[in-house]
Design a protein around this motif. Sequence first.
Motif, PDB file in Angstrom:
ATOM      1  N   ILE A 242       0.822  -1.214   0.000  1.00 16.48           N
ATOM      2  CA  ILE A 242       0.000   0.000   0.000  1.00 16.48           C
ATOM      3  C   ILE A 242       0.855   1.263   0.000  1.00 16.48           C
ATOM      4  O   ILE A 242       0.573   2.212  -0.716  1.00 16.48           O
ATOM      5  N   VAL A 243       1.908   1.278   0.812  1.00 20.01           N
ATOM      6  CA  VAL A 243       2.706   2.499   0.930  1.00 20.01           C
ATOM      7  C   VAL A 243       3.811   2.590  -0.117  1.00 20.01           C
ATOM      8  O   VAL A 243       4.434   3.630  -0.265  1.00 20.01           O
TER       9      VAL A 243
ATOM     10  N   ASP B 106       9.830   4.619   5.219  1.00 15.38           N
ATOM     11  CA  ASP B 106       9.168   4.270   3.960  1.00 15.38           C
ATOM     12  C   ASP B 106       7.783   3.654   4.177  1.00 15.38           C
ATOM     13  O   ASP B 106       7.120   3.256   3.227  1.00 15.38           O
ATOM     14  N   CYS B 107       7.366   3.612   5.436  1.00 18.34           N
ATOM     15  CA  CYS B 107       6.018   3.135   5.751  1.00 18.34           C
ATOM     16  C   CYS B 107       5.258   4.316   6.355  1.00 18.34           C
ATOM     17  O   CYS B 107       4.888   5.228   5.638  1.00 18.34           O
ATOM     18  N   LEU B 108       5.061   4.303   7.674  1.00 18.14           N
ATOM     19  CA  LEU B 108       4.377   5.437   8.300  1.00 18.14           C
ATOM     20  C   LEU B 108       5.347   6.475   8.857  1.00 18.14           C
ATOM     21  O   LEU B 108       5.040   7.651   8.917  1.00 18.14           O
ATOM     22  N   GLY B 109       6.506   5.993   9.318  1.00 13.77           N
ATOM     23  CA  GLY B 109       7.474   6.905   9.918  1.00 13.77           C
ATOM     24  C   GLY B 109       6.972   7.515  11.215  1.00 13.77           C
ATOM     25  O   GLY B 109       7.401   8.594  11.614  1.00 13.77           O
ATOM     26  N   ASP B 110       6.069   6.821  11.891  1.00 10.52           N
ATOM     27  CA  ASP B 110       5.477   7.326  13.133  1.00 10.52           C
ATOM     28  C   ASP B 110       6.253   6.742  14.316  1.00 10.52           C
ATOM     29  O   ASP B 110       5.915   5.689  14.848  1.00 10.52           O
ATOM     30  N   LYS B 111       7.294   7.459  14.717  1.00  5.03           N
ATOM     31  CA  LYS B 111       8.177   6.975  15.791  1.00  5.03           C
ATOM     32  C   LYS B 111       7.445   6.880  17.131  1.00  5.03           C
ATOM     33  O   LYS B 111       7.706   5.971  17.915  1.00  5.03           O
ATOM     34  N   GLN B 112       6.538   7.807  17.394  1.00  3.48           N
ATOM     35  CA  GLN B 112       5.816   7.792  18.673  1.00  3.48           C
ATOM     36  C   GLN B 112       4.932   6.549  18.790  1.00  3.48           C
ATOM     37  O   GLN B 112       4.952   5.858  19.809  1.00  3.48           O
ATOM     38  N   TRP B 113       4.165   6.250  17.744  1.00  2.00           N
ATOM     39  CA  TRP B 113       3.312   5.064  17.796  1.00  2.00           C
ATOM     40  C   TRP B 113       4.174   3.805  17.855  1.00  2.00           C
ATOM     41  O   TRP B 113       3.862   2.854  18.580  1.00  2.00           O
TER      42      TRP B 113
ATOM     43  N   GLU C  44      -4.683   2.114   9.417  1.00  2.00           N
ATOM     44  CA  GLU C  44      -5.833   1.289   9.815  1.00  2.00           C
ATOM     45  C   GLU C  44      -5.447  -0.192   9.844  1.00  2.00           C
ATOM     46  O   GLU C  44      -5.774  -0.918  10.783  1.00  2.00           O
ATOM     47  N   PHE C  45      -4.740  -0.640   8.814  1.00  2.00           N
ATOM     48  CA  PHE C  45      -4.343  -2.045   8.751  1.00  2.00           C
ATOM     49  C   PHE C  45      -3.307  -2.393   9.823  1.00  2.00           C
ATOM     50  O   PHE C  45      -3.338  -3.479  10.392  1.00  2.00           O
ATOM     51  N   LEU C  46      -2.396  -1.468  10.106  1.00  5.19           N
ATOM     52  CA  LEU C  46      -1.394  -1.731  11.142  1.00  5.19           C
ATOM     53  C   LEU C  46      -2.049  -1.788  12.526  1.00  5.19           C
ATOM     54  O   LEU C  46      -1.615  -2.564  13.383  1.00  5.19           O
ATOM     55  N   ALA C  47      -3.100  -1.014  12.739  1.00  3.82           N
ATOM     56  CA  ALA C  47      -3.849  -1.108  13.999  1.00  3.82           C
ATOM     57  C   ALA C  47      -4.472  -2.504  14.125  1.00  3.82           C
ATOM     58  O   ALA C  47      -4.483  -3.101  15.212  1.00  3.82           O
ATOM     59  N   LYS C  48      -4.956  -3.042  13.008  1.00  9.35           N
ATOM     60  CA  LYS C  48      -5.495  -4.407  13.014  1.00  9.35           C
ATOM     61  C   LYS C  48      -4.389  -5.418  13.307  1.00  9.35           C
ATOM     62  O   LYS C  48      -4.619  -6.423  13.978  1.00  9.35           O
ATOM     63  N   ALA C  49      -3.194  -5.139  12.809  1.00  8.45           N
ATOM     64  CA  ALA C  49      -2.058  -6.031  13.074  1.00  8.45           C
ATOM     65  C   ALA C  49      -1.717  -6.035  14.562  1.00  8.45           C
ATOM     66  O   ALA C  49      -1.398  -7.089  15.126  1.00  8.45           O
ATOM     67  N   VAL C  50      -1.782  -4.872  15.205  1.00  7.10           N
ATOM     68  CA  VAL C  50      -1.538  -4.803  16.651  1.00  7.10           C
ATOM     69  C   VAL C  50      -2.557  -5.684  17.374  1.00  7.10           C
ATOM     70  O   VAL C  50      -2.206  -6.453  18.268  1.00  7.10           O
TER      71      VAL C  50
ATOM     72  N   GLY D 125      -0.121   4.409  -1.940  1.00  3.52           N
ATOM     73  CA  GLY D 125       0.428   5.547  -1.209  1.00  3.52           C
ATOM     74  C   GLY D 125      -0.541   6.058  -0.154  1.00  3.52           C
ATOM     75  O   GLY D 125      -0.490   7.219   0.229  1.00  3.52           O
ATOM     76  N   ASP D 126      -1.412   5.207   0.329  1.00  2.00           N
ATOM     77  CA  ASP D 126      -2.472   5.594   1.256  1.00  2.00           C
ATOM     78  C   ASP D 126      -2.045   5.289   2.689  1.00  2.00           C
ATOM     79  O   ASP D 126      -2.244   4.189   3.189  1.00  2.00           O
ATOM     80  N   LYS D 127      -1.467   6.282   3.344  1.00  2.00           N
ATOM     81  CA  LYS D 127      -0.967   6.071   4.712  1.00  2.00           C
ATOM     82  C   LYS D 127      -2.099   5.924   5.725  1.00  2.00           C
ATOM     83  O   LYS D 127      -1.926   5.263   6.737  1.00  2.00           O
ATOM     84  N   LEU D 128      -3.255   6.517   5.451  1.00  3.35           N
ATOM     85  CA  LEU D 128      -4.385   6.342   6.368  1.00  3.35           C
ATOM     86  C   LEU D 128      -4.857   4.888   6.370  1.00  3.35           C
ATOM     87  O   LEU D 128      -5.136   4.319   7.427  1.00  3.35           O
TER      88      LEU D 128
END
Length: 181
Positions: A103-104, A143-150, A117-123, A110-113
Amino acid sequence: MTNPSLSKEQVKTFKAQEKEAEDCWDYSALADSLAEAGDKEWARKIYEKAVKTADDSQDLAAIGSSVLKEEHLSDMDWARNLYSQAVTKADSVRDITGVVDDIVDTDGLGDKLLAREFLAKAVDKAEDAADLVTVAQSVGREDCLGDKQWAKEIFEKALDETVEPRDLLELSSLVVDDDAM
């Protein structure tokens, strides 16, 4: 059913390939060829057969990637739907992170939203700390979300679920081995 721009020989060849197709990979390859030859309508029908014969999430994700390509159908809505089906059918966290990678990808949606959503399902699907580390690594990659905090929050959850010293050692090696973080 066939595009008039296809030669009689092409039509004959494609019909023979369709008759011999046994699984989603055969159908998907045929649909790719049809689309590249200019018959997108016939290709769409063959992609539908590929979807019907898909066995798992990886099959669905691969078909999604195919229908998304510009030289094939360039159908973002159908690709998004196929990726959603792939995540629903996923047996593991790795299956989901594989779909997210598609997707990314720069050639993908290129749909990070949707990826989030899918990574939340993976959690939610994670069975152990190693699964959580896998998700955190995807979340944190630039190259994915780059969300270091999450990613940090998911790593902390992995640590909370780790009870044995041996597990902590294994978890730390997974984190250290990840050069993307």
